[in-house]
Motif scaffolding. Structure first.
Motif, PDB file in Angstrom:
ATOM      1  N   PHE A   1    -174.037  30.268  38.043  1.00 24.37           N
ATOM      2  CA  PHE A   1    -175.073  30.048  37.038  1.00 24.37           C
ATOM      3  C   PHE A   1    -176.327  29.475  37.697  1.00 24.37           C
ATOM      4  O   PHE A   1    -176.263  28.530  38.472  1.00 24.37           O
ATOM      5  CB  PHE A   1    -174.535  29.084  35.982  1.00 24.37           C
ATOM      6  N   MET A   2    -177.477  30.093  37.442  1.00 23.21           N
ATOM      7  CA  MET A   2    -178.769  29.694  38.001  1.00 23.21           C
ATOM      8  C   MET A   2    -178.785  29.813  39.531  1.00 23.21           C
ATOM      9  O   MET A   2    -179.649  29.224  40.193  1.00 23.21           O
ATOM     10  CB  MET A   2    -179.141  28.271  37.567  1.00 23.21           C
ATOM     11  N   GLY A   3    -177.816  30.543  40.102  1.00 25.68           N
ATOM     12  CA  GLY A   3    -177.837  30.820  41.534  1.00 25.68           C
ATOM     13  C   GLY A   3    -177.529  29.644  42.429  1.00 25.68           C
ATOM     14  O   GLY A   3    -177.843  29.669  43.622  1.00 25.68           O
ATOM     15  N   ARG A   4    -176.854  28.619  41.894  1.00 22.46           N
ATOM     16  CA  ARG A   4    -176.574  27.413  42.684  1.00 22.46           C
ATOM     17  C   ARG A   4    -175.097  27.060  42.674  1.00 22.46           C
ATOM     18  O   ARG A   4    -174.733  25.900  42.762  1.00 22.46           O
ATOM     19  CB  ARG A   4    -177.408  26.247  42.138  1.00 22.46           C
TER      20      ARG A   4
ATOM     21  N   PRO B   1    -171.983  21.639  41.367  1.00 19.98           N
ATOM     22  CA  PRO B   1    -171.510  20.962  42.579  1.00 19.98           C
ATOM     23  C   PRO B   1    -172.582  20.147  43.296  1.00 19.98           C
ATOM     24  O   PRO B   1    -172.254  19.295  44.116  1.00 19.98           O
ATOM     25  CB  PRO B   1    -171.026  22.120  43.450  1.00 19.98           C
ATOM     26  N   TYR B   2    -173.873  20.410  42.993  1.00 22.51           N
ATOM     27  CA  TYR B   2    -174.935  19.749  43.744  1.00 22.51           C
ATOM     28  C   TYR B   2    -176.030  19.294  42.784  1.00 22.51           C
ATOM     29  O   TYR B   2    -176.873  20.074  42.357  1.00 22.51           O
ATOM     30  CB  TYR B   2    -175.535  20.698  44.793  1.00 22.51           C
ATOM     31  N   LEU B   3    -176.010  18.014  42.465  1.00 28.62           N
ATOM     32  CA  LEU B   3    -177.065  17.459  41.622  1.00 28.62           C
ATOM     33  C   LEU B   3    -178.262  16.979  42.433  1.00 28.62           C
ATOM     34  O   LEU B   3    -179.384  16.943  41.920  1.00 28.62           O
ATOM     35  CB  LEU B   3    -176.511  16.277  40.805  1.00 28.62           C
ATOM     36  N   ASP B   4    -178.027  16.602  43.687  1.00 32.54           N
ATOM     37  CA  ASP B   4    -179.100  16.027  44.495  1.00 32.54           C
ATOM     38  C   ASP B   4    -179.533  17.007  45.586  1.00 32.54           C
ATOM     39  O   ASP B   4    -178.864  18.006  45.872  1.00 32.54           O
ATOM     40  CB  ASP B   4    -178.644  14.713  45.121  1.00 32.54           C
ATOM     41  N   ARG B   5    -180.649  16.712  46.218  1.00 33.64           N
ATOM     42  CA  ARG B   5    -181.189  17.599  47.244  1.00 33.64           C
ATOM     43  C   ARG B   5    -180.316  17.634  48.487  1.00 33.64           C
ATOM     44  O   ARG B   5    -180.272  18.635  49.195  1.00 33.64           O
ATOM     45  CB  ARG B   5    -182.606  17.159  47.615  1.00 33.64           C
ATOM     46  N   LYS B   6    -179.611  16.549  48.774  1.00 29.07           N
ATOM     47  CA  LYS B   6    -178.731  16.519  49.937  1.00 29.07           C
ATOM     48  C   LYS B   6    -177.414  17.251  49.693  1.00 29.07           C
ATOM     49  O   LYS B   6    -176.606  17.400  50.602  1.00 29.07           O
ATOM     50  CB  LYS B   6    -178.450  15.073  50.341  1.00 29.07           C
TER      51      LYS B   6
END
Length: 388
Positions: free
Chosen positions: A70-73, A96-101
């Motif tokens: 979803f949304m390519g992430r 799986p990834y809320l932050d930039r890191k």
């Protein structure tokens, strides 16, 4: 491959004239948006359903919609609707990834289920069911989970979950310990912390690597809740390549709970998910703790990808098939301080035998085994999904 975004991943390299290395990766992506009819059995596993008469009235059917990117992430959205023998509705959102890191993840889950057939008690290691033409139990749960990745293969997560369940008074009369003290409803919250180290080559059917899991769960966070106990579980699995297409997999798992009264519906010994000694698939062995050691030696007899030219879609016209003959040996022990009618609790269980594993399309794994137990039982068992 372990992102589950790709059907296969290939790599190749060659040396350039100036001495540098050129590396080429090729990926075949899965279909991310899937909507397909759902059919499954209401019993714990295929063997349990077969032993109860192979009745297709005990089937559940519905529709499963999922977007795996979803949304390519690599976000996941799952909407699941089931009806038939039981009703179930589920919504899952995972980022799986809320932050930039890319170290913090989030999972939201909501489920509602209503049942016409309820396993109200375990008698001689077999579930006894209460049947009805009407719904006699319902349950809904909601949870929120945060996951933190500290290193590439290390994950820690914390989950808060709330459960509300109701049963018909006939169930409480048959087993007053179902919720405890003849209660007709159960409301409780729980908090779980878990650590996972996952270094496997292919999570759906690993041949090399290792995995470590530790979790601590507290059931009943508030004084007024009628559920109050803690549970600790740990497991370690190792996967070895022995050479000449031979492989060995071994897992050790243990669970302990607070030595106090635990309602029947909250006890989990052997017989649920993959927590069992092979050969005892038809048994449910209740208890507050257990030890399990499972071992499988396997040989890659066949591994090939078949191309179907008349199907234009590349996501489904290449079908991988692998076959592994196996030899397995399991040892287990369930601790039950009450030891009411169980034949197999508080004693060592052994299951050995031969089998075949089939690994194919879209990470589908099927296993057929022919076990022999120290109780003298033999037969054939069928399982779907991961081994450990």
């Amino acid at each position: 491959m372990n992102t589950n975004l790709f059907i296969w991943v290939k790599s190749d390299y060659h040396q350039l004239p100036d001495g540098r290395i050129s590396i080429l990766y090729e990926f075949l992506e899965q279909w991310y948006v899937l909507a397909y009819p759902l059919f499954q059995l209401a019993d714990r596993n295929f063997n349990d359903w077969w032993s109860r008469g192979k009745d297709f009235d005990r089937a559940i059917y519905g529709l499963n919609f999922r977007h795996n990117n979803f949304m390519g992430r690599n976000e996941k959205v799952i909407i699941n609707t089931e009806t038939g023998f039981n009703n179930k509705y589920e919504f899952v959102y995972q980022n799986p990834y809320l932050d930039r890191k890319k170290t913090i993840g989030l999972l939201l889950n909501w489920q509602y289920a209503s049942l016409k057939n309820v396993p109200y008690k375990t008698i001689s290691d077999t579930l006894a069911y209460k049947n009805s033409n009407q719904f006699i139990a319902e349950k809904w749960t909601g949870s929120i989970e945060f996951r933190k990745r500290f290193r590439f293969y290390d994950f820690q997560r914390i989950e808060f979950k709330y459960t509300h369940a109701n049963i018909d008074k006939s169930i409480a009369q048959l087993n007053p310990a179902y919720f405890g003290q003849g209660q007709l409803n159960q409301n409780f919250s729980q908090l779980e912390y878990a650590f996972s180290y996952d270094y496997r080559d292919f999570i759906n059917y690993p041949l090399r690597g290792r995995k470590l899991d530790i979790s601590v769960t507290k059931y009943g966070l508030y004084p007024r809740e009628k559920v109050d106990f803690w549970e600790i579980s740990a497991s370690a699995a190792y996967f070895f390549e022995l050479g000449n297409k031979f492989f060995l997999a071994s897992q050790v798992k243990a669970k302990i709970s607070r030595d106090t009264y635990i309602p029947y519906t909250n006890q989990r010994g052997f017989g649920y998910a993959n927590d069992l000694v092979r050969g005892y698939e038809l048994n449910v062995i209740d208890g507050t703790g257990f030890f399990l050691w499972r071992n499988t030696a396997k040989f890659q007899l066949f591994s090939r990808t078949f191309h179907i030219p008349f199907i234009p879609f590349k996501q489904i016209n290449q079908i991988p098939i692998a076959i592994y003959p196996t030899v397995f040996a399991d040892v287990g022990y369930v601790y039950n301080p009450f030891n009411d009618s169980s034949k197999n609790a508080n004693k060592w269980l052994l299951g050995t035998g031969l089998g075949f594993d089939f690994v194919t399309y879209y990470n589908f794994v099927a296993r057929v085994g022919f076990p022999v137990t120290n109780g003298g039982k033999t037969g054939m068992v069928v399982a779907l999904g991961r081994e450990f």
